[in-house]
Write an enzyme that holds these catalytic residues in place. Sequence first.
Site, PDB file in Angstrom:
ATOM      1  N   CYS A  26       0.835  -1.199   0.000  1.00 36.44           N
ATOM      2  CA  CYS A  26       0.000   0.000   0.000  1.00 36.44           C
ATOM      3  C   CYS A  26       0.875   1.255   0.000  1.00 36.44           C
ATOM      4  O   CYS A  26       1.903   1.313   0.684  1.00 36.44           O
ATOM      5  CB  CYS A  26      -0.890  -0.026   1.238  1.00 36.44           C
ATOM      6  SG  CYS A  26      -1.844   1.474   1.493  1.00 36.44           S
ATOM      7  N   CYS A  63       1.406   4.476   3.534  1.00 38.67           N
ATOM      8  CA  CYS A  63       2.525   4.701   4.462  1.00 38.67           C
ATOM      9  C   CYS A  63       3.820   4.314   3.775  1.00 38.67           C
ATOM     10  O   CYS A  63       3.888   3.277   3.115  1.00 38.67           O
ATOM     11  CB  CYS A  63       2.384   3.839   5.715  1.00 38.67           C
ATOM     12  SG  CYS A  63       1.088   4.338   6.841  1.00 38.67           S
ATOM     13  N   CYS A 121      -6.228  -0.722   8.444  1.00 42.35           N
ATOM     14  CA  CYS A 121      -5.424   0.494   8.297  1.00 42.35           C
ATOM     15  C   CYS A 121      -5.226   1.094   9.681  1.00 42.35           C
ATOM     16  O   CYS A 121      -6.194   1.512  10.324  1.00 42.35           O
ATOM     17  CB  CYS A 121      -6.076   1.515   7.362  1.00 42.35           C
ATOM     18  SG  CYS A 121      -5.072   3.008   7.176  1.00 42.35           S
ATOM     19  N   ASP A 178      -2.871  29.906   4.604  1.00 42.90           N
ATOM     20  CA  ASP A 178      -2.879  28.442   4.677  1.00 42.90           C
ATOM     21  C   ASP A 178      -3.366  27.877   3.340  1.00 42.90           C
ATOM     22  O   ASP A 178      -4.482  27.376   3.223  1.00 42.90           O
ATOM     23  CB  ASP A 178      -3.790  27.988   5.830  1.00 42.90           C
ATOM     24  CG  ASP A 178      -3.688  26.493   6.107  1.00 42.90           C
ATOM     25  OD1 ASP A 178      -2.903  25.813   5.424  1.00 42.90           O
ATOM     26  OD2 ASP A 178      -4.404  26.006   6.999  1.00 42.90           O
ATOM     27  N   CYS A 188       1.676  22.829   3.898  1.00 42.93           N
ATOM     28  CA  CYS A 188       1.817  21.375   3.878  1.00 42.93           C
ATOM     29  C   CYS A 188       2.834  20.932   2.837  1.00 42.93           C
ATOM     30  O   CYS A 188       2.934  19.742   2.532  1.00 42.93           O
ATOM     31  CB  CYS A 188       0.463  20.706   3.615  1.00 42.93           C
ATOM     32  SG  CYS A 188      -0.288  21.174   2.044  1.00 42.93           S
TER      33      CYS A 188
END
Length: 455
Positions: free
Chosen positions: A81, A84, A162, A382, A409
Amino acid sequence: MSEKFHKDAELELTVDKMAFGGQGLARVDGFVVFVDGALPGSRVLARVTKPGKRFAQAQAVRVLDPGPHAVEPFCPHFGKCGGCLFQDLDYPEQLRCKTGHVADALARLGGARHCTVRPALPSPAVRQFRNKMEFAFSGAGERLALGLHRRASAALVNVEHCALLAEPCMDVLRHARDFCRQVGVPAYDARSRRGVWRFLVLRRSEATGRLLAHVITGPGPDGGAARALCEDLLAAFPTLAGAVHSVRTNNTAVAQGERQVAAHGQPWLEERLLGLTFRISPDAFFQTNTPGAEVLYGAALELAGLTGAEAVLDLYCGVGGLALAAAGRAARITGIEIHAPAVADAQGNAARNGLENCTFLAGDAAALLAGLDHVPDVAFVDPPRAGMTPQAVAALAALGPRRMVYVSCNPATLARDAALLAEGGYALTEARPVDLFPHSPHIECAALLERGGAV
């Protein structure tokens, strides 16, 4: 480029550090090789996948020495996956790497020579910390998949477990997959533009434990399948506040509806953040790690240094999270957001919290900044991952707030925008990374820009 770096060449490499984006960085006689699937400090056998004149790309095929920071992954899907990348890297080292990524981007891309980069603040939790996840559909019948994409692939992993999401959400996911297989309606195919199922977005309120399901389908007829799925989920899960069906016509794979068809049950969730209550609609932006967002907003408010007398601007305000958190420390708040439903949520959130000093405007950032009837003392910024548009940067610099706190981010676009703001007279003086996404290469950051400071 040496002949040893041709495609499919196998090399023994020692990984010096983690590069931005999550690959290991190794050097052979000064030549850089980016290695997918390799940890900092490890030694691996890697196969060259893409030769180049300045650097090569490679894939780790065998770990010869895992290095000092390797740990055992905790998810059965890890390695397949793409959700992660670093479950096998201990968390303190993840934080150290992410701090380095922010510092490198700001110095190398932003030219911020005098910026102090603080050590990254950790997420309060490193498992089950997400309040929202987006799952994609593919295939049909018994082969219908509902899960997450493989790393760097369009193929899906049928996620059964998950560790990033609370188990009640996973119960809904597994039930939805079984239901869609039994109904027999196929997933949407972007090439043929046929089929139905596109995305299932699940949200969970940390405050109440209630869930919200958002079923997103393609533009064609579904024969009532989406309605049946929503009704079935509501009947099966008492903690599910509502199930919303939306249609997405645009072929880009973005888990956002363009037209809401029906809402079954309650089409929103209530969340609490820094003592405030928020109502969040299906497509509204809200930080996906609620306790982590409290750390991030706390860092941003500290950098802002509000005394209660300031006029504050919140650019790209979403549902008003940062704006409302600042409202009790400022004289006046103005929020700007292009997504009209989010602005409606922000206005409602201000009213629910009894905050009467907030005004929220819907529209293009650059246009609304140019027409603003006052000069804010402090601006929170932001933006989405792509950062600000050049027009918005120019309009904000022309407006001339004394201080800006940029919440990002993406260190690369933060650095780019900081360099553009430097041309308008602003210096980036301090950055505080905050990890809202453990086990991934992503890092949030609150950064202070001051007008007239030293670059």
